[in-house]
Scaffold this motif. Structure first.
Motif, PDB file in Angstrom:
ATOM      1  N   ASP A  84     108.869 -29.609  73.399  1.00  0.00           N
ATOM      2  CA  ASP A  84     107.760 -29.112  72.417  1.00  0.00           C
ATOM      3  C   ASP A  84     107.688 -28.526  71.850  1.00  0.00           C
ATOM      4  OD1 ASP A  84     106.432 -31.948  72.758  1.00  0.00           O
ATOM      5  OD2 ASP A  84     106.560 -31.272  75.027  1.00  0.00           O
ATOM      6  N   PHE A  85     107.878 -26.978  72.531  1.00  0.00           N
ATOM      7  CA  PHE A  85     107.766 -26.048  71.786  1.00  0.00           C
ATOM      8  C   PHE A  85     109.379 -25.332  71.251  1.00  0.00           C
ATOM      9  CE2 PHE A  85     103.376 -26.396  74.102  1.00  0.00           C
ATOM     10  CZ  PHE A  85     103.270 -25.655  73.346  1.00  0.00           C
ATOM     11  N   GLU A  86     109.686 -25.940  70.107  1.00  0.00           N
ATOM     12  CA  GLU A  86     111.309 -25.675  70.107  1.00  0.00           C
ATOM     13  C   GLU A  86     111.836 -24.202  70.289  1.00  0.00           C
ATOM     14  OE1 GLU A  86     113.772 -27.861  67.037  1.00  0.00           O
ATOM     15  OE2 GLU A  86     111.767 -27.738  66.715  1.00  0.00           O
ATOM     16  N   ASP A  87     110.978 -23.849  69.555  1.00  0.00           N
ATOM     17  CA  ASP A  87     111.871 -22.109  69.313  1.00  0.00           C
ATOM     18  C   ASP A  87     111.545 -21.211  71.172  1.00  0.00           C
ATOM     19  OD1 ASP A  87     111.650 -22.916  66.863  1.00  0.00           O
ATOM     20  OD2 ASP A  87     110.086 -21.182  65.558  1.00  0.00           O
ATOM     21  N   LEU A  88     110.691 -22.213  71.345  1.00  0.00           N
ATOM     22  CA  LEU A  88     110.162 -21.112  73.027  1.00  0.00           C
ATOM     23  C   LEU A  88     111.242 -21.820  74.230  1.00  0.00           C
ATOM     24  CD1 LEU A  88     106.853 -20.249  72.701  1.00  0.00           C
ATOM     25  CD2 LEU A  88     108.257 -18.988  71.801  1.00  0.00           C
ATOM     26  N   GLY A  89     112.059 -22.620  73.656  1.00  0.00           N
ATOM     27  CA  GLY A  89     112.342 -23.760  74.627  1.00  0.00           C
ATOM     28  C   GLY A  89     111.284 -24.180  75.491  1.00  0.00           C
ATOM     29  N   ILE A  90     110.450 -24.562  75.530  1.00  0.00           N
ATOM     30  CA  ILE A  90     108.998 -24.807  76.670  1.00  0.00           C
ATOM     31  C   ILE A  90     108.866 -26.659  75.957  1.00  0.00           C
ATOM     32  CG2 ILE A  90     107.271 -24.492  77.710  1.00  0.00           C
ATOM     33  CD1 ILE A  90     107.272 -21.752  77.425  1.00  0.00           C
ATOM     34  N   GLU A  91     109.102 -27.071  77.134  1.00  0.00           N
ATOM     35  CA  GLU A  91     108.867 -28.659  77.466  1.00  0.00           C
ATOM     36  C   GLU A  91     107.444 -28.527  77.991  1.00  0.00           C
ATOM     37  OE1 GLU A  91     108.411 -33.095  76.422  1.00  0.00           O
ATOM     38  OE2 GLU A  91     109.922 -31.538  75.909  1.00  0.00           O
ATOM     39  N   LEU A  92     106.744 -29.091  77.194  1.00  0.00           N
ATOM     40  CA  LEU A  92     104.773 -29.197  78.144  1.00  0.00           C
ATOM     41  C   LEU A  92     104.205 -30.803  78.165  1.00  0.00           C
ATOM     42  CD1 LEU A  92     101.750 -28.817  77.152  1.00  0.00           C
ATOM     43  CD2 LEU A  92     101.138 -29.886  75.457  1.00  0.00           C
ATOM     44  N   LYS A  93     103.914 -30.670  79.534  1.00  0.00           N
ATOM     45  CA  LYS A  93     103.560 -31.713  80.625  1.00  0.00           C
ATOM     46  C   LYS A  93     102.175 -31.757  80.709  1.00  0.00           C
ATOM     47  CE  LYS A  93     107.204 -33.909  79.927  1.00  0.00           C
ATOM     48  NZ  LYS A  93     107.295 -34.713  79.371  1.00  0.00           N
ATOM     49  N   THR A  94     101.234 -33.088  80.289  1.00  0.00           N
ATOM     50  CA  THR A  94      99.831 -32.314  81.064  1.00  0.00           C
ATOM     51  C   THR A  94      99.926 -33.443  82.344  1.00  0.00           C
ATOM     52  OG1 THR A  94      99.299 -34.631  80.156  1.00  0.00           O
ATOM     53  CG2 THR A  94      98.884 -32.443  78.988  1.00  0.00           C
ATOM     54  N   LEU A  95      99.309 -33.240  82.985  1.00  0.00           N
ATOM     55  CA  LEU A  95      99.667 -34.315  84.633  1.00  0.00           C
ATOM     56  C   LEU A  95      98.391 -34.544  85.048  1.00  0.00           C
ATOM     57  CD1 LEU A  95     101.508 -34.451  87.106  1.00  0.00           C
ATOM     58  CD2 LEU A  95     101.164 -32.729  88.313  1.00  0.00           C
ATOM     59  N   PRO A  96      97.733 -35.361  84.899  1.00  0.00           N
ATOM     60  CA  PRO A  96      96.735 -36.159  85.913  1.00  0.00           C
ATOM     61  C   PRO A  96      95.922 -35.387  87.453  1.00  0.00           C
ATOM     62  CG  PRO A  96      96.794 -37.558  84.119  1.00  0.00           C
ATOM     63  CD  PRO A  96      98.515 -36.660  84.381  1.00  0.00           C
ATOM     64  N   ILE A  97      95.704 -35.513  87.428  1.00  0.00           N
ATOM     65  CA  ILE A  97      95.604 -35.620  89.074  1.00  0.00           C
ATOM     66  C   ILE A  97      94.125 -35.954  89.643  1.00  0.00           C
ATOM     67  CG2 ILE A  97      97.114 -32.129  88.717  1.00  0.00           C
ATOM     68  CD1 ILE A  97      94.711 -31.233  89.985  1.00  0.00           C
ATOM     69  N   SER A  98      93.722 -35.928  91.198  1.00  0.00           N
ATOM     70  CA  SER A  98      92.633 -36.315  91.865  1.00  0.00           C
ATOM     71  C   SER A  98      91.969 -35.165  91.548  1.00  0.00           C
ATOM     72  CB  SER A  98      93.376 -36.751  93.225  1.00  0.00           C
ATOM     73  OG  SER A  98      94.066 -35.770  93.904  1.00  0.00           O
ATOM     74  N   PHE A  99      90.772 -35.183  92.772  1.00  0.00           N
ATOM     75  CA  PHE A  99      90.097 -34.144  93.311  1.00  0.00           C
ATOM     76  C   PHE A  99      90.833 -33.450  94.168  1.00  0.00           C
ATOM     77  CE2 PHE A  99      86.432 -37.400  91.378  1.00  0.00           C
ATOM     78  CZ  PHE A  99      86.044 -37.004  90.825  1.00  0.00           C
ATOM     79  N   LYS A 100      91.819 -33.914  94.831  1.00  0.00           N
ATOM     80  CA  LYS A 100      92.425 -33.532  95.869  1.00  0.00           C
ATOM     81  C   LYS A 100      93.338 -32.126  95.608  1.00  0.00           C
ATOM     82  CE  LYS A 100      90.452 -36.179  99.726  1.00  0.00           C
ATOM     83  NZ  LYS A 100      91.185 -37.224 100.897  1.00  0.00           N
ATOM     84  N   GLY A 101      93.308 -32.595  94.084  1.00  0.00           N
ATOM     85  CA  GLY A 101      94.949 -32.070  93.126  1.00  0.00           C
ATOM     86  C   GLY A 101      95.841 -32.058  93.712  1.00  0.00           C
ATOM     87  N   ALA A 130     114.436 -27.727  81.624  1.00  0.00           N
ATOM     88  CA  ALA A 130     114.693 -26.769  81.569  1.00  0.00           C
ATOM     89  C   ALA A 130     113.359 -25.538  82.588  1.00  0.00           C
ATOM     90  CB  ALA A 130     115.914 -26.594  80.723  1.00  0.00           C
ATOM     91  N   HIS A 131     112.286 -25.426  80.902  1.00  0.00           N
ATOM     92  CA  HIS A 131     111.115 -25.201  81.327  1.00  0.00           C
ATOM     93  C   HIS A 131     110.252 -25.292  81.032  1.00  0.00           C
ATOM     94  CE1 HIS A 131     110.201 -20.311  80.557  1.00  0.00           C
ATOM     95  NE2 HIS A 131     109.572 -20.924  81.489  1.00  0.00           N
ATOM     96  N   VAL A 132     109.124 -25.866  81.774  1.00  0.00           N
ATOM     97  CA  VAL A 132     108.422 -26.920  82.142  1.00  0.00           C
ATOM     98  C   VAL A 132     106.829 -25.776  81.748  1.00  0.00           C
ATOM     99  CG1 VAL A 132     107.019 -28.993  82.180  1.00  0.00           C
ATOM    100  CG2 VAL A 132     109.221 -29.454  82.264  1.00  0.00           C
ATOM    101  N   LEU A 133     105.629 -26.259  80.490  1.00  0.00           N
ATOM    102  CA  LEU A 133     104.379 -25.513  81.320  1.00  0.00           C
ATOM    103  C   LEU A 133     103.487 -27.068  81.579  1.00  0.00           C
ATOM    104  CD1 LEU A 133     102.215 -24.066  80.434  1.00  0.00           C
ATOM    105  CD2 LEU A 133     102.104 -24.890  77.906  1.00  0.00           C
ATOM    106  N   TRP A 134     103.221 -26.555  82.536  1.00  0.00           N
ATOM    107  CA  TRP A 134     102.387 -27.923  83.212  1.00  0.00           C
ATOM    108  C   TRP A 134     101.208 -27.537  82.933  1.00  0.00           C
ATOM    109  CZ3 TRP A 134     104.493 -32.529  85.136  1.00  0.00           C
ATOM    110  CH2 TRP A 134     106.071 -32.459  85.454  1.00  0.00           C
ATOM    111  N   LEU A 135     100.439 -28.525  82.769  1.00  0.00           N
ATOM    112  CA  LEU A 135      98.649 -28.782  82.432  1.00  0.00           C
ATOM    113  C   LEU A 135      97.963 -29.591  83.213  1.00  0.00           C
ATOM    114  CD1 LEU A 135      97.800 -26.427  80.284  1.00  0.00           C
ATOM    115  CD2 LEU A 135      96.777 -28.275  79.187  1.00  0.00           C
ATOM    116  N   PRO A 136      97.609 -29.335  84.582  1.00  0.00           N
ATOM    117  CA  PRO A 136      97.148 -30.069  85.223  1.00  0.00           C
ATOM    118  C   PRO A 136      95.980 -30.990  84.819  1.00  0.00           C
ATOM    119  CG  PRO A 136      97.284 -28.459  86.234  1.00  0.00           C
ATOM    120  CD  PRO A 136      97.923 -27.991  85.427  1.00  0.00           C
TER     121      PRO A 136
END
Length: 223
Positions: free
Chosen positions: A65-82, A113-119
């Motif tokens: 997703d951030f092509e120049d930085l080589g970083i993929e963005l993944k949003t991650l839906p989580i529960s109240f318990k994480g 290879a390189h992921v930005l996780w966003l819970p």
């Protein structure tokens, strides 16, 4: 408001930290996005909003997703318990001309290879407007995780190459599964059939299992 792409990982992470604790609705209002009442018909809305706000540039191209930085963005839906509430889409599964493909050259490996996780707090009773954005973090697979993913990829791609796509189900794979990816059952694509002929089948995608992403969250937040 047009967002300029981040020019460094530090700049990207500053943006990530700035939105932590906000709700999706607050963020949408700030950038003049319309917030849907539910996500049944707009499942990708949260991801598209976050991509826009953080300045992702890839769109639908098969690159991070951030092509120049080589970083993929993944949003991650989580529960109240994480805990992750759903599997995570990685990339479309190739169904033709797969002989000779390797894990090292695969789109899946490049994406992971390189992921930005966003819970994001995603319990069903919480409206999209009120879903809170958590603390995003960068992740790269360990040697053990990479080997896990490679095993799952090779096992399932071999079935596709042998024309045994109908044997693939969500039960296969310890970390990653292949399953249909289509808006409805009328959408079909070409694949290799049992005798090497071309058949019509549903498009497929690679998805990370919740057990795998749950371990990533545990390691990051010591849950």
């Amino acid at each position: 408001m047009r967002v300029i792409k981040p020019h460094s990982i530090n700049e990207l992470m500053r943006r990530v930290n700035n939105i932590a604790g906000m709700t999706l609705g607050q963020l949408a209002q700030q950038y003049q996005f319309k917030t849907p009442e539910d996500l049944l018909r707009e499942k990708g809305w949260a991801g598209q909003l976050i991509e826009y706000v953080l300045g992702a540039t890839a769109g639908s191209k098969p690159v991070p997703d951030f092509e120049d930085l080589g970083i993929e963005l993944k949003t991650l839906p989580i529960s109240f318990k994480g805990k992750p509430l759903e599997t995570t889409f990685v990339s479309v599964t190739p169904l033709l001309n797969v002989t000779g493909m390797t894990w090292q050259q695969s789109n899946v490996r490049k994406k992971l290879a390189h992921v930005l996780w966003l819970p994001i707090l995603g319990e069903r009773e919480i409206t999209p407007f009120d879903r809170t954005i958590g603390s995003g973090f960068l992740w790269q697979p360990s040697a053990i995780q990479d080997a896990q993913l490679q095993r799952d990829w090779e096992e399932q791609m071999e079935l596709i190459a042998l024309g045994r796509i109908d044997e693939i189900s969500g039960h296969l794979g310890d970390a990653m599964q292949i399953r249909p990816k289509a808006a409805n059952s009328r959408i079909v694509t070409d694949a290799i059939g049992p005798n090497g002929q071309i058949i019509k089948t549903l498009p497929r995608g690679f998805y990370l299992k919740t057990s795998f992403t749950g371990e990533i969250l545990k390691q990051q937040f010591q849950l």
